[in-house]
Enzyme design. Sequence first.
Site, mmCIF file in Angstrom:
data_model
loop_
_atom_site.group_PDB
_atom_site.id
_atom_site.type_symbol
_atom_site.label_atom_id
_atom_site.label_comp_id
_atom_site.label_asym_id
_atom_site.label_seq_id
_atom_site.Cartn_x
_atom_site.Cartn_y
_atom_site.Cartn_z
ATOM 1 N N SER A 190 12.775 -41.964 -7.521
ATOM 2 C CA SER A 190 11.605 -41.109 -7.411
ATOM 3 C C SER A 190 11.478 -40.752 -5.941
ATOM 4 C CB SER A 190 10.369 -41.853 -7.904
ATOM 5 O OG SER A 190 9.237 -41.046 -7.691
ATOM 6 N N MET A 203 -5.803 -6.843 8.531
ATOM 7 C CA MET A 203 -5.402 -5.782 9.441
ATOM 8 C C MET A 203 -6.410 -4.659 9.296
ATOM 9 S SD MET A 203 -2.080 -6.664 10.139
ATOM 10 C CE MET A 203 -1.014 -7.865 9.388
ATOM 11 N N TYR A 233 11.318 -34.587 -13.519
ATOM 12 C CA TYR A 233 9.865 -34.432 -13.548
ATOM 13 C C TYR A 233 9.297 -34.334 -12.131
ATOM 14 C CZ TYR A 233 9.436 -39.347 -12.158
ATOM 15 O OH TYR A 233 9.517 -40.516 -11.455
ATOM 16 N N CYS A 277 7.348 -37.961 -6.451
ATOM 17 C CA CYS A 277 5.971 -38.448 -6.570
ATOM 18 C C CYS A 277 5.169 -38.250 -5.286
ATOM 19 C CB CYS A 277 5.955 -39.914 -6.976
ATOM 20 S SG CYS A 277 6.745 -40.981 -5.767
ATOM 21 N N ARG A 282 4.801 -48.891 -8.998
ATOM 22 C CA ARG A 282 5.408 -49.196 -7.701
ATOM 23 C C ARG A 282 4.858 -50.502 -7.147
ATOM 24 N NH1 ARG A 282 4.195 -45.696 -2.452
ATOM 25 N NH2 ARG A 282 2.210 -46.774 -2.700
ATOM 26 N N GLU A 292 12.763 -42.624 -0.051
ATOM 27 C CA GLU A 292 11.778 -42.175 0.941
ATOM 28 C C GLU A 292 12.210 -42.508 2.356
ATOM 29 O OE1 GLU A 292 8.044 -44.177 0.252
ATOM 30 O OE2 GLU A 292 9.046 -45.929 -0.583
ATOM 31 N N GLY A 320 -8.458 -7.626 4.609
ATOM 32 C CA GLY A 320 -9.238 -7.806 5.825
ATOM 33 C C GLY A 320 -8.459 -8.291 7.025
ATOM 34 N N LYS A 361 0.840 -1.201 0.000
ATOM 35 C CA LYS A 361 0.000 0.000 0.000
ATOM 36 C C LYS A 361 0.877 1.254 0.000
ATOM 37 C CE LYS A 361 -3.758 -0.515 2.423
ATOM 38 N NZ LYS A 361 -4.383 -0.787 3.734
ATOM 39 N N ARG A 389 0.305 -46.808 -7.982
ATOM 40 C CA ARG A 389 0.361 -47.634 -6.758
ATOM 41 C C ARG A 389 -0.426 -48.908 -7.026
ATOM 42 N NH1 ARG A 389 -1.042 -42.304 -4.952
ATOM 43 N NH2 ARG A 389 0.318 -41.546 -3.284
ATOM 44 N N HIS A 405 -16.263 -8.342 2.168
ATOM 45 C CA HIS A 405 -15.258 -9.279 2.682
ATOM 46 C C HIS A 405 -15.476 -10.672 2.131
ATOM 47 C CE1 HIS A 405 -13.646 -12.149 5.658
ATOM 48 N NE2 HIS A 405 -12.624 -11.332 5.635
ATOM 49 N N GLY A 444 9.878 -40.073 -2.782
ATOM 50 C CA GLY A 444 8.582 -40.247 -2.134
ATOM 51 C C GLY A 444 8.589 -39.339 -0.918
ATOM 52 N N THR A 445 8.246 -38.083 -1.144
ATOM 53 C CA THR A 445 8.471 -37.102 -0.081
ATOM 54 C C THR A 445 7.429 -37.159 1.034
ATOM 55 O OG1 THR A 445 7.426 -35.496 -1.553
ATOM 56 C CG2 THR A 445 9.829 -35.469 -1.404
ATOM 57 N N ASN A 446 6.360 -37.938 0.864
ATOM 58 C CA ASN A 446 5.457 -38.098 2.011
ATOM 59 C C ASN A 446 6.160 -38.880 3.097
ATOM 60 O OD1 ASN A 446 3.632 -36.914 0.327
ATOM 61 N ND2 ASN A 446 2.441 -38.760 -0.052
ATOM 62 N N ASP A 447 6.647 -40.074 2.737
ATOM 63 C CA ASP A 447 7.369 -40.858 3.724
ATOM 64 C C ASP A 447 8.685 -40.199 4.107
ATOM 65 O OD1 ASP A 447 6.275 -43.261 4.877
ATOM 66 O OD2 ASP A 447 5.996 -43.984 2.826
HETATM 67 P P1 ADP Z 1 -7.814 -2.209 3.698
HETATM 68 O O1 ADP Z 1 -6.411 -2.604 3.520
HETATM 69 O O2 ADP Z 1 -8.588 -3.068 4.606
HETATM 70 O O3 ADP Z 1 -8.478 -1.938 2.385
HETATM 71 P P2 ADP Z 1 -7.353 0.595 3.934
HETATM 72 O O4 ADP Z 1 -6.165 1.061 4.669
HETATM 73 O O5 ADP Z 1 -7.257 0.589 2.458
HETATM 74 O O6 ADP Z 1 -7.766 -0.825 4.474
HETATM 75 O O7 ADP Z 1 -8.538 1.494 4.388
HETATM 76 C C1 ADP Z 1 -9.843 1.173 4.106
HETATM 77 C C2 ADP Z 1 -10.575 2.358 3.597
HETATM 78 O O8 ADP Z 1 -10.514 3.431 4.504
HETATM 79 C C3 ADP Z 1 -10.028 2.938 2.318
HETATM 80 O O9 ADP Z 1 -10.476 2.261 1.210
HETATM 81 C C4 ADP Z 1 -10.590 4.317 2.330
HETATM 82 O O10 ADP Z 1 -11.911 4.307 1.861
HETATM 83 C C5 ADP Z 1 -10.587 4.640 3.797
HETATM 84 N N1 ADP Z 1 -9.440 5.496 4.105
HETATM 85 C C6 ADP Z 1 -8.219 5.129 4.477
HETATM 86 N N2 ADP Z 1 -7.424 6.200 4.643
HETATM 87 C C7 ADP Z 1 -8.169 7.272 4.332
HETATM 88 C C8 ADP Z 1 -7.922 8.665 4.276
HETATM 89 N N3 ADP Z 1 -6.730 9.160 4.566
HETATM 90 N N4 ADP Z 1 -8.930 9.458 3.923
HETATM 91 C C9 ADP Z 1 -10.126 8.947 3.624
HETATM 92 N N5 ADP Z 1 -10.431 7.659 3.648
HETATM 93 C C10 ADP Z 1 -9.462 6.817 4.002
HETATM 94 MG MG MG Z 2 -7.817 -0.777 1.034
HETATM 95 MG MG MG Z 3 -10.096 -3.437 6.081
#
Ligand code: ADP
Ligand code: MG
Ligand code: MG
Length: 883
Positions: free
Chosen positions: A768, A106, A855, A835, A621, A749, A104, A25, A565, A459, A770-773
Site C-alpha cells: 500500500s 483577467m 484500489y 492510502c 496498520r 513509503e 475574474g 472564449k 491506523r 463575482h 503511503g504517499t504522504n511519507d
Molecule cells: P470576462 O471573461 O471577465 O467575462 P469578457 O471578456 O467576457 O470578460 O468581458 C466582459 C464583458 O464586457 C462582456 O460580458 C461584455 O458585456 C463586455 N464586452 C466585451 N467585449 C465587448 C464588445 N466587443 N462589445 C460590447 N461589450 C463587450
Molecule cells: Mg465574459
Molecule cells: Mg471580468
Amino acid sequence: MLNKKKYLYLFSEGNRDMRDILGGKGANLAEMTNAGMPVPQGFTISTEACTQYYKDGRQINHEIMADIYEYIGKMEDITGKKFGNVANPLLVSVRSGARASMPGMMDTILNLGLNDEVVEGLAAKTGNPRFAYDSYRRFVQMFSDVVMELPKSEFEEIIDQMKAEKGVKMDTELDENDMKALVFKFKSLYKSHMGTDFPTDPRVQLIEAVKAVFRSWDNPRANVYRRMNEIPYEWGTAVNVQAMVFGNTGPNSGTGVAFTRNPATGEKALFGEYLINAQGEDVVAGIRTPSPIAHLQEQMPEVYAQFVDIANRLENHYKDMQDMEFTIEDGKLYMLQTRNGKRTAAAALKIAVDLVDEGMIDEKEAVLRVDPKQLDSLLHPQFDPEALKNAEVIGKGLAASPGAACGQVVFTAEDAKNAVESGEMKKVILVRLETSPEDIEGMAVAQGILTVRGGMTSHAAVVARGMGTCCVSGCGEIVVEYDKQQFTLGGVTYKRGDWISLNGSTGNIYGKALPTVDASISGDFGRFMSWADAARQLKVFTNADNPRDAKQAVEFGAEGIGLCRTEHMFFEADRIKAVREMIVAENVVDRKKALAKIMPYQQGDFEAMYKVLGERPMTIRYLDPPLHEFLPTKEEDIVELAADLGITVEHLHNVIDSLHEFNPMMGHRGCRLAVSYPEIAEMQTTAVINAAINVSRETGVKIVPHIMIPLVGEVKELKFVKDVVVATADKLIKAAGVDMKYEVGTMIEIPRAALTADEIAKEAEFFSFGTNDLTQMTFGFSRDDAGKFLNYYYDNKIYENDPFAHLDQNGVGKLVEMAVTLGRKTRPELGLGICGEHGGDPTSVEFCHKVGLDYVSCSPFRVPIARLAAAQAAIKAPRAMEK
Ligand code: ADP
Ligand code: MG
Ligand code: MG
C-alpha cells in the site's frame, strides 16, 4: 519568411476545437461566428503568442506586432470602420481568454480607440454625446485600472462624489456634461499618477492593452487560481480583439448574462439577468440591481425570442448548459460569449442526469460532466431543520451558492485568511460590500460569503459556486462600516468575531450560530454514482480507524478499509494510561504487562470495525508514530502522569528525554518499534486475529485480516516483524480450530522500499503506497514544514502546486511505478493500493488508475470524489482487463 508561424486568427478562421491556441472564449466566438450567430467580429491573438511574449522577455516581438496591425486592417475591412478615424471610428474590446475559464482573473478593456477627437466624432455620428462620453470615461477608467494598475477605488470615489454632489444614486442619472467632467477628472488622475498624459494613439492603446492581458496571466491572483484549479502555467492566455457593440446608448440598449439552465439548481429554464443602458461588467459588478431575464420578454419581445432561439441552439450544439453574455444595441442583439456554464454540484448532477434522460448524451459522457472535487459540497452538513424552524431570519439576500455556513464575521479577505491561519477563528464568514478577484484566498478559507451588492452572476456568486462555498449576495439592507469593523442588519449591529449563519440555498441570514446535520446521498446523486461505479476499474476504499468513520464511508460507497491506523485508538482516554505504562516500562516483563491491558481494547475496536464492514476487507496498520507522541509535554501534566503511573517525576523526565529525537519523522517509529519491541506486534496480532475469529463466528462472514507493517525499507526488517505476526497468528488460529486466512503486507513509503520492491515482495503479500511519507522522504522536506517555504517555490515557478495535495508524478510517481513493476515481477498476484492523502485527489487517482493499482483509499468524505475520479480515468483511458 516562408511558413511564417500563425499567431493571429480572425473569428471566421477558428472553431471550437481550437481551444488550446484560441482559448475558450476565442474558440467559442469563432464557433458562434461559423454558426451564423450575431457576433461582433474581430480576431484572436493565440496562446502561443502569449508564450512567445514571455520567451521574448515580456515583449511583443516585431513579427507579432506587425500581425496585430495587419489584423486590425482586416477588421477595418470587415466592419467598414477605421481605427482612430474621427468620422467613422472603430472601437474595440480587448478580452483575455485562457483554455480553461478563469472567472475574474483577467480583465477586459472596452471602448478602446477613443481619444478627445474620436469621442467627438462618435458623439456626432450617433447624435448621442452622453453615450460617447460615457464610453470614454469607462475606457479611461478601465485602461488606467487594468493596463496601468492605478487604484480603481480612486476612480470610483470621483464618481461617488459626483453623484453625491448631484444628489443622484445611479450612474444612468449622470448627464452628458457629467460624463465629460468625469473624463477630464479621470485623465488628470491618470496624469497625477503616471506623470504622463493618457495615451491618445489607438495603436499604442491597443498594444498596451494586449501586453496587459499577457502580463495578467502571471499576476498573483491568477497564479493562486491556477494552483487551486491545477491549470498549468505554460498554457498562457489568448487575447481577443473584438469590435465594440454598445449597450449604453440609451433605454433601447442593454447588456446581460444568462444560463440555459439554472446554475444553482440545474432546473431547465433560462436563467439570467440584464441591465438596460449599461455596458460590460455593470451586470456583474453589482453597481445597479439587474432585472431577471424573463423581464426582457415584456420589455423587448423580439430580442427575447431571438435570444431564446440562440440559447437553445447553443445548448443543442454544445450538448451542455451554456453561460452566455450578450449586448443589445438599439434593439439589436449581439452574442459576446458562450461557454459551458459553471454550476453547483447539485446542478451539475441534475443537468448530467437530465441530459441523459433528454437523449442528448450517454451515461459515460454524463459521468465526465461533473467535476469530482465538486461533490464535496453535497456531502457536507446542512442546517439542522429543527434549529432552522426556530431560528430568526435577520435578513435575506440572493441564494447565490447553496449550502449551510456558520462562522464568525470578518470584513476583509486578508483578515479571513489570517484569522483562520493563526487559529484565532476556526470558521469565518466574509462580509463585503462586494468581492473582487484579489479576495480569492480569503474567500477560499471562509465558510460563507455575504455581500451587500451584486446579483446571481456577481463575482462573489460565481467564485463561491466554483469553490462550493456557501454565498448569499446582494443583501442591500446591510449597512457595512469597514472602518468600525461592523455591520448593521435588522437594527442589530454585528461586530468582527460575532457569529452568524447563512443559508446559500434560500438566501436567509441568521444572527447566530446554527447547528448543522449531515447530508444524504439519494435521487440524482445515487443514479449518477451508479453510472460512475459501472465505469470504474479501481476499487475505492477508505481510511478509517473508528466505527463511526467506517460507517460513514460505507454509506458513501467505500468498498473496504485501506488504512486502519491503530495508534489513533491508543489516544482514547480509557487506554492512554496503559499505553504510557508500556512506554515507561523498563523491561520486557513490565512492557508485556502493560500491553496485556491494551490488548482487550484493541480487540474490541477491531471487532466493532469488522461488524460495521461486513464482507468488506480491512487493512490494519501496526503502530507507527514515535512513542514520545503519547507522552505529555507540559510540566503539570508530567507531574500528574508520574503520580498516576507511580513513578518519580524524575524517572518520567528521563524517559521523555531518552525518547527525544532530532528528526522524529525519520526516527524510532514504524516497524522499527516492532523490531525493538516485538511484543507490540505480538499484542496487535493477537487483537486482530481474535477479533476476526470472534466476528467471523458471530456473523458467519469469512474474514481475511490484512496486516500491514509500516515504514519498511529493507526486506529483512519486514521478515523479522512478519515472523512475529505469523507465529502469533498461526498459534491463535490453530488453538481456535478455525480455518482462517490472513495476509501480511507492507506500506511502501520509504524510497528504498520502492527501489527494492522486488525483494520486499518476496515477503509482502500486498503493497500500500503511503504517499504522504513517500512524498516527504522523496522530496526531503516535511509536510508540516513545507508551508514555510512552498510559497516561494510557487512564486518562482519551481513547483506549481503542493506535492502533498497532488501526487508528484514525475518523481514520487516514478517510484510508485517502479515498485508496481518490480513487485509484480516477484509476485504477480501482489495486491496494490494507495492510502496517502492523494488517494482522494482526482488527478492522483487518475495516475493510480494508469499505473495499474487495484484500489485507492481515502478519507470518508472523499470516497465519492475518488469513485467519480476513478470512473473518469477509466472512461478516458480504459485499461486492459486485470488479472
Ligand atoms: P470576462 O471573461 O471577465 O467575462 P469578457 O471578456 O467576457 O470578460 O468581458 C466582459 C464583458 O464586457 C462582456 O460580458 C461584455 O458585456 C463586455 N464586452 C466585451 N467585449 C465587448 C464588445 N466587443 N462589445 C460590447 N461589450 C463587450
Ligand atoms: Mg465574459
Ligand atoms: Mg471580468
